[in-house]
Design a protein around this motif. Structure first.
Motif, short mmCIF file in Angstrom:
data_model
loop_
_atom_site.label_atom_id
_atom_site.label_comp_id
_atom_site.label_asym_id
_atom_site.label_seq_id
_atom_site.Cartn_x
_atom_site.Cartn_y
_atom_site.Cartn_z
N MET A 230 13.64 31.22 69.67
CA MET A 230 13.29 29.99 68.86
C MET A 230 13.73 30.40 67.37
SD MET A 230 9.34 28.27 68.55
CE MET A 230 8.80 30.11 68.79
N ALA A 231 14.15 29.31 66.79
CA ALA A 231 14.62 29.34 65.34
C ALA A 231 13.40 29.23 64.55
CB ALA A 231 15.64 28.26 65.14
N ALA A 232 13.45 30.06 63.56
CA ALA A 232 12.32 30.35 62.47
C ALA A 232 12.67 28.78 61.61
CB ALA A 232 12.45 31.42 61.73
N SER A 233 11.44 28.50 61.05
CA SER A 233 11.64 27.54 60.18
C SER A 233 12.33 27.94 59.04
CB SER A 233 9.99 27.17 59.45
OG SER A 233 9.87 26.79 58.18
N THR A 234 13.02 26.64 58.17
CA THR A 234 13.80 27.13 56.92
C THR A 234 12.78 27.12 55.95
OG1 THR A 234 14.38 25.01 56.94
CG2 THR A 234 15.85 26.57 57.68
N ALA B 273 18.94 22.70 58.46
CA ALA B 273 18.88 22.45 59.64
C ALA B 273 20.07 21.51 60.10
CB ALA B 273 17.51 21.96 60.25
N THR B 274 20.68 21.67 61.02
CA THR B 274 21.68 20.93 61.75
C THR B 274 21.35 19.46 61.90
OG1 THR B 274 22.40 22.91 62.92
CG2 THR B 274 23.69 20.83 63.37
N LEU C 225 11.06 26.39 75.10
CA LEU C 225 11.16 24.92 75.30
C LEU C 225 11.23 24.39 73.84
CD1 LEU C 225 8.67 24.01 78.26
CD2 LEU C 225 11.36 24.21 78.42
N PHE C 226 11.09 25.20 72.84
CA PHE C 226 11.05 24.54 71.57
C PHE C 226 12.12 24.95 70.88
CE2 PHE C 226 6.66 24.04 73.20
CZ PHE C 226 6.34 22.71 72.54
N GLU C 227 12.78 23.87 70.16
CA GLU C 227 13.78 24.40 69.28
C GLU C 227 13.67 24.99 67.87
OE1 GLU C 227 17.40 22.01 69.14
OE2 GLU C 227 16.49 20.62 71.10
N GLY C 228 12.18 25.24 67.61
CA GLY C 228 11.85 25.68 66.44
C GLY C 228 10.44 25.35 65.97
N MET C 229 10.17 25.77 64.85
CA MET C 229 8.66 25.68 64.30
C MET C 229 8.64 25.64 62.83
SD MET C 229 5.43 28.15 64.94
CE MET C 229 6.26 29.71 64.62
N ARG D 234 12.71 18.21 57.44
CA ARG D 234 13.94 18.91 57.05
C ARG D 234 14.22 20.20 57.86
NH1 ARG D 234 11.52 18.46 51.77
NH2 ARG D 234 10.97 20.46 51.65
N ASP D 235 13.40 20.86 58.10
CA ASP D 235 13.28 21.89 59.15
C ASP D 235 14.01 21.37 60.51
OD1 ASP D 235 12.22 23.48 57.33
OD2 ASP D 235 10.36 23.69 58.38
N ALA D 236 13.54 20.19 60.92
CA ALA D 236 14.08 19.83 62.36
C ALA D 236 15.26 18.96 62.25
CB ALA D 236 12.84 19.18 62.99
N GLY D 237 15.78 18.75 60.81
CA GLY D 237 16.99 18.21 60.74
C GLY D 237 17.07 16.64 60.85
N VAL D 238 15.88 15.91 60.74
CA VAL D 238 15.83 14.56 61.16
C VAL D 238 15.43 13.90 59.80
CG1 VAL D 238 13.22 14.86 61.75
CG2 VAL D 238 14.55 12.78 62.54
#
Ligand SMILES: [Mg+2]
Length: 246
Positions: A1-5, A18-19, A150-154, A179-183
């Motif tokens: 799991m990617a860490a939060s930025t 985030a992408t 199942l999660f891409e990040g937090m 921003r972290d999730a890139g949305v």
């Protein structure tokens, strides 16, 4: 799991942005949401918090409980009051409270929850954790539930940050999660949380929010979010567009 930025300006790390994603993002609260309130983890945490207050602020047990409750009410997090008013080190607090909880005795893998999350269409939906705990606690919980992959990040409350702690329900925290999730589009953000304050703030921010109120807990007089659900399984109905066609 990617860490939060770390984009709240509190840290100087050079975490990459985030992408950007064209998917919808489904943000999940963790505590008392991915596991039921009946586990009483919050009660155990309260005992440790009171103990921490007593030991570190030299106050009586009564005063400790009072302060704890006041900070929880004022800030949504006891730790925020401790940092603001008593210069407590949040990382030490995290170690003595959240990380000291015997979670492995309480939280077991939950196949029903895993199935629910697996049934979300991950081709269209990015799954993201969104907690006011620190990352060590959040990661521990989802690992014990057997759903961490199942999660891409937090996005978590960054106790290691030097400035004021940023947490839900502050609007900046929702912006940080995006921003972290890139949305970029609030319309593509979905959310579930057992906290009425957090669910209400998410809705005000433009997200589609579900407020989880388990039958054992007292709900608000009027619903505070787009949907009020008694069980996470109801997400299949209220956010049907996020699930794979059955
Ligand atoms: Mg919660």
């Amino acid at each position: 799991m990617a860490a939060s930025t770390h984009l709240n300006g509190a840290t100087t790390t050079t975490s990459p942005l985030a992408t950007p994603t064209q998917k919808s993002v489904f943000f999940f609260d963790i505590d008392n949401c991915l596991y039921p309130k009946s586990y009483k983890i919050h009660d155990r945490m309260s005992l440790l918090i009171d103990k921490y207050f007593q030991e570190n602020l030299s106050v009586t047990p009564e005063e400790a409980t009072k302060l704890h409750q006041r900070y929880y009410k004022d800030y949504g997090l006891a730790i925020e009051g401790l940092v603001r008013h008593h210069k407590v080190d949040p990382m030490e607090y995290n170690e003595k409270v959240d990380d000291a909880l015997p979670l492995d005795e309480i939280i077991k893998p939950n196949p029903k929850l895993r199935k629910l999350i697996q049934d979300i269409d991950r081709e269209q939906v990015k799954l993201w954790l969104f907690t006011n705990a620190y990352k060590t606690h959040g990661e521990r919980v989802v690992k014990l539930l057997g759903i961490e992959h199942l999660f891409e990040g937090m996005t978590y409350c960054d106790y290691a940050a030097e400035t004021n702690l940023l947490c839900k329900p502050r609007p900046e925290m929702y912006a940080k999660a995006m921003r972290d999730a890139g949305v970029e589009d609030v319309e593509r953000c979905y959310f579930v949380d057992d906290s009425g304050l957090n669910a209400k703030a998410a809705k005000a921010f433009g997200w589609k929010a579900a407020h989880l109120v388990e039958p054992m807990s007292q709900g608000p007089e009027a619903p505070v979010a787009d949907f009020q659900i008694a069980d996470l399984e109801e997400l299949r109905t209220v956010f049907a567009e996020l699930f794979k066609p059955s």
